[in-house]
Design an enzyme around this catalytic site. Structure first.
Site, PDB file in Angstrom:
ATOM      1  N   GLY A 147      30.867  45.871  83.711  1.00 32.02           N
ATOM      2  CA  GLY A 147      29.923  46.977  83.505  1.00 32.02           C
ATOM      3  C   GLY A 147      30.557  48.152  82.779  1.00 32.02           C
ATOM      4  N   GLU A 206      33.812  44.273  51.783  1.00 29.55           N
ATOM      5  CA  GLU A 206      34.851  43.724  50.879  1.00 29.55           C
ATOM      6  C   GLU A 206      34.816  42.192  50.864  1.00 29.55           C
ATOM      7  OE1 GLU A 206      38.428  45.894  50.543  1.00 29.55           O
ATOM      8  OE2 GLU A 206      37.487  47.725  51.253  1.00 29.55           O
ATOM      9  N   ARG A 231      41.201  43.501  50.576  1.00 28.79           N
ATOM     10  CA  ARG A 231      41.004  42.547  51.690  1.00 28.79           C
ATOM     11  C   ARG A 231      42.200  42.553  52.641  1.00 28.79           C
ATOM     12  NH1 ARG A 231      37.729  38.631  47.496  1.00 28.79           N
ATOM     13  NH2 ARG A 231      35.808  39.834  47.712  1.00 28.79           N
TER      14      ARG A 231
HETATM   15  N1  CAA Z   1      41.125  38.641  39.805  1.00 28.07           N
HETATM   16  C1  CAA Z   1      40.821  38.710  38.499  1.00 28.07           C
HETATM   17  N2  CAA Z   1      39.753  38.060  37.946  1.00 28.07           N
HETATM   18  C2  CAA Z   1      38.971  37.370  38.798  1.00 28.07           C
HETATM   19  C3  CAA Z   1      39.221  37.274  40.186  1.00 28.07           C
HETATM   20  C4  CAA Z   1      40.370  37.946  40.679  1.00 28.07           C
HETATM   21  N3  CAA Z   1      40.677  37.907  41.979  1.00 28.07           N
HETATM   22  N4  CAA Z   1      38.271  36.520  40.753  1.00 28.07           N
HETATM   23  C5  CAA Z   1      37.443  36.138  39.753  1.00 28.07           C
HETATM   24  N5  CAA Z   1      37.862  36.660  38.604  1.00 28.07           N
HETATM   25  C6  CAA Z   1      37.280  36.462  37.257  1.00 28.07           C
HETATM   26  C7  CAA Z   1      37.205  34.995  36.934  1.00 28.07           C
HETATM   27  O1  CAA Z   1      38.391  34.548  36.346  1.00 28.07           O
HETATM   28  C8  CAA Z   1      36.035  34.952  35.975  1.00 28.07           C
HETATM   29  O2  CAA Z   1      36.447  35.335  34.708  1.00 28.07           O
HETATM   30  P1  CAA Z   1      36.147  34.391  33.407  1.00 28.07           P
HETATM   31  O3  CAA Z   1      34.658  34.215  33.363  1.00 28.07           O
HETATM   32  O4  CAA Z   1      36.699  35.166  32.275  1.00 28.07           O
HETATM   33  O5  CAA Z   1      36.865  33.096  33.656  1.00 28.07           O
HETATM   34  C9  CAA Z   1      35.127  36.052  36.479  1.00 28.07           C
HETATM   35  O6  CAA Z   1      35.934  36.929  37.278  1.00 28.07           O
HETATM   36  C10 CAA Z   1      33.970  35.546  37.292  1.00 28.07           C
HETATM   37  O7  CAA Z   1      34.522  34.848  38.372  1.00 28.07           O
HETATM   38  P2  CAA Z   1      33.701  33.770  39.173  1.00 28.07           P
HETATM   39  O8  CAA Z   1      33.111  32.753  38.242  1.00 28.07           O
HETATM   40  O9  CAA Z   1      34.591  33.269  40.261  1.00 28.07           O
HETATM   41  O10 CAA Z   1      32.487  34.643  39.758  1.00 28.07           O
HETATM   42  P3  CAA Z   1      31.383  34.291  40.813  1.00 28.07           P
HETATM   43  O11 CAA Z   1      30.119  34.887  40.382  1.00 28.07           O
HETATM   44  O12 CAA Z   1      31.411  32.836  41.145  1.00 28.07           O
HETATM   45  O13 CAA Z   1      31.796  35.178  42.096  1.00 28.07           O
HETATM   46  C11 CAA Z   1      32.901  35.846  44.025  1.00 28.07           C
HETATM   47  C12 CAA Z   1      32.988  35.202  42.663  1.00 28.07           C
HETATM   48  C13 CAA Z   1      34.207  35.525  44.704  1.00 28.07           C
HETATM   49  C14 CAA Z   1      31.753  35.325  44.881  1.00 28.07           C
HETATM   50  C15 CAA Z   1      32.731  37.377  43.805  1.00 28.07           C
HETATM   51  O14 CAA Z   1      31.483  37.705  43.268  1.00 28.07           O
HETATM   52  C16 CAA Z   1      32.953  38.209  45.030  1.00 28.07           C
HETATM   53  O15 CAA Z   1      34.100  38.421  45.450  1.00 28.07           O
HETATM   54  N6  CAA Z   1      31.859  38.720  45.651  1.00 28.07           N
HETATM   55  C17 CAA Z   1      31.986  39.628  46.774  1.00 28.07           C
HETATM   56  C18 CAA Z   1      31.987  41.037  46.312  1.00 28.07           C
HETATM   57  C19 CAA Z   1      32.526  41.950  47.344  1.00 28.07           C
HETATM   58  O16 CAA Z   1      33.575  41.717  47.945  1.00 28.07           O
HETATM   59  N7  CAA Z   1      31.836  43.077  47.530  1.00 28.07           N
HETATM   60  C20 CAA Z   1      32.309  44.055  48.426  1.00 28.07           C
HETATM   61  C21 CAA Z   1      31.875  45.389  47.989  1.00 28.07           C
HETATM   62  S1  CAA Z   1      33.128  46.557  47.995  1.00 28.07           S
HETATM   63  C22 CAA Z   1      33.210  47.203  49.537  1.00 28.07           C
HETATM   64  O17 CAA Z   1      32.733  46.660  50.476  1.00 28.07           O
HETATM   65  C23 CAA Z   1      33.990  48.446  49.592  1.00 28.07           C
HETATM   66  C24 CAA Z   1      33.751  49.301  50.746  1.00 28.07           C
HETATM   67  O18 CAA Z   1      32.980  50.222  50.657  1.00 28.07           O
HETATM   68  C25 CAA Z   1      34.575  49.166  51.978  1.00 28.07           C
END
Ligand code: CAA
Length: 379
Positions: A340, A363, A243
């Site tokens: 334009g 991301e 990010r």
């Molecule tokens: N570091 C380490 N662990 C983490 C973390 C972090 N930053 N964030 C969350 N976790 C862990 C949590 O501690 C949790 O673990 P436990 O269950 O053991 O406690 C686990 O991950 C689940 O976390 P959440 O309960 O917070 O999960 P959630 O389902 O509520 O989702 C979210 C969190 C922030 C919405 C996440 O799903 C997310 O970031 N989604 C977006 C995904 C994304 O960015 N996709 C982009 C694709 S990649 C891309 O675009 C690349 C490209 O090609 C350019």
């Protein structure tokens, strides 16, 4: 508090600026038009050491800090966001993950060529039905003893066709939900691995975005990153740094559009004056300059926290949220200032406006960044 860049950081920024002007700018309109991947330019970026910028020299990298990474990303993105996204993904999502969590064997085999720019990497998390909701992985990696059997489809994968090394998140034990996900290193050429069609995109059209298909791909156990079930945490942790990269890309897109607007406003005559003499334009430029500077400081702050080993998830999301919204707003205004001319390709700002949109999506969308930020706020 220290706002000065070091001499080394200034030199790195200048090298990226020169590269962008001499190597990226000449063909950027054509590559956008024909969706042509900047293969030659990416090779040169590797030779400059920009594809493994933050990797330690021990593993073939340049050993630079995250601030330098922000500077390089900004300068490249001012001119060509399709090239800069390769730099971002390779550095943040692939090299960083391998260096931080990989085994020594994985580092020697996969990280070294990626950091040297001899190979390109891709990060494969998104699926047709798992974008923002990344825990809902449908791709499966069944444990077969000495290997995993990988099946499924990944979508919108940056570097999908140009990569040789792919980090693929897949579900091994659905009953454990996100604790059952693994991150596997998959090589181009493994049997059953197919690259799908190239996406025809609104922006960053030079970047090759593909779907990937895995059918009974045998991935050796030694290609798993971290312990069994570490894949989701791995992906989340890696995305924090990613990010910062995309925030800097958005910053660069905004800054590129702003610089073109300032230049145009000084040259273009209307109502017997230059546009720069009109207060309507002056106010627009003042707002653009202020918001870009705020975005830049958020990017530097997130990078500084990372460089100093401090938590930076919230700072990275703040930088990405603000910089990507600034990119969108600034590029729309840049087209407006150009009138334009802004609507035609030769003036670059319409491309920057199209490129800006993806920074609010990949991301983690702006909504995802708000989730990450508000969770910290409410902790
Ligand atoms: N570091 C380490 N662990 C983490 C973390 C972090 N930053 N964030 C969350 N976790 C862990 C949590 O501690 C949790 O673990 P436990 O269950 O053991 O406690 C686990 O991950 C689940 O976390 P959440 O309960 O917070 O999960 P959630 O389902 O509520 O989702 C979210 C969190 C922030 C919405 C996440 O799903 C997310 O970031 N989604 C977006 C995904 C994304 O960015 N996709 C982009 C694709 S990649 C891309 O675009 C690349 C490209 O090609 C350019």
């Amino acid at each position: 508090m220290q706002f000065n860049l070091t001499e080394e950081q200034i030199m790195i920024r200048q090298a990226a600026r020169d590269f962008a002007q001499t190597e990226l700018k000449p063909g950027v309109i054509e590559r956008d038009e024909h969706q042509k991947f900047p293969a030659e330019q990416v090779k040169m970026l590797g030779e400059l050491g920009f594809l493994g910028m933050m990797v330690s020299p021990e593993y073939g990298g340049s050993g630079m800090d995250a601030i330098s990474y922000v500077l390089v990303m900004e300068e490249l993105s001012k001119v060509d966001a399709s090239a800069s996204v390769v730099v971002s993904v390779n550095n943040s999502l692939v090299c960083y993950g391998l260096e931080k969590y990989g085994t020594e064997e994985q580092k020697q085999k996969y990280l070294v060529p990626l950091a040297r720019g001899e190979k390109i990497g891709a990060f494969c998390l998104s699926e047709p039905e798992a974008g923002s909701d990344a825990t809902s992985q449908r791709t499966t990696a069944i444990d077969m003893g000495d290997h995993y059997l990988l099946n499924g489809t990944k979508n919108w994968i940056t570097n999908g066709n140009s990569a040789s090394t792919y980090i693929v998140m897949a579900q091994t034990d659905a009953s454990k939900k996100h604790h059952g996900i693994n991150a596997l290193i998959v090589e181009r050429g493994m049997e059953g691995f197919e690259v799908g069609a190239k996406e025809n995109k609104l922006g960053i059209r030079g970047s090759d975005t593909h779907s990937l298909m895995f059918t009974d791909v045998k991935v050796p156990k030694e290609n798993r990153i971290g312990e069994d079930g570490f894949g989701f945490k791995f992906a989340m942790s890696i995305l924090e740094g990613g990010r910062i990269g995309i925030a800097s890309q958005a910053l660069g897109i905004a800054a590129g559009a702003y610089e073109l607007s300032v230049q145009y406003a000084k040259e273009r005559k209307a109502f017997g004056k230059t546009l720069a003499d009109l207060q309507a334009i002056q106010f627009k430029l003042a707002d653009m300059a202020t918001e870009i500077e705020a975005a830049r400081l958020l990017c530097y702050r997130a990078a500084w926290l990372k460089d100093n080993g401090l938590p930076y998830a919230q700072a990275a999301s703040m930088a990405k949220l603000f910089a990507s919204e600034t990119a969108m707003k600034t590029t729309v205004e840049a087209v407006q200032i150009h009138g334009g001319y802004g609507f035609v390709k030769e003036y670059h700002v319409e491309r920057l406006m199209r490129d800006a949109k993806i920074t609010q999506i990949y991301e983690g969308t702006s909504e995802i960044q708000r989730i990450v930020i508000s969770r910290e706020v409410l902790k």
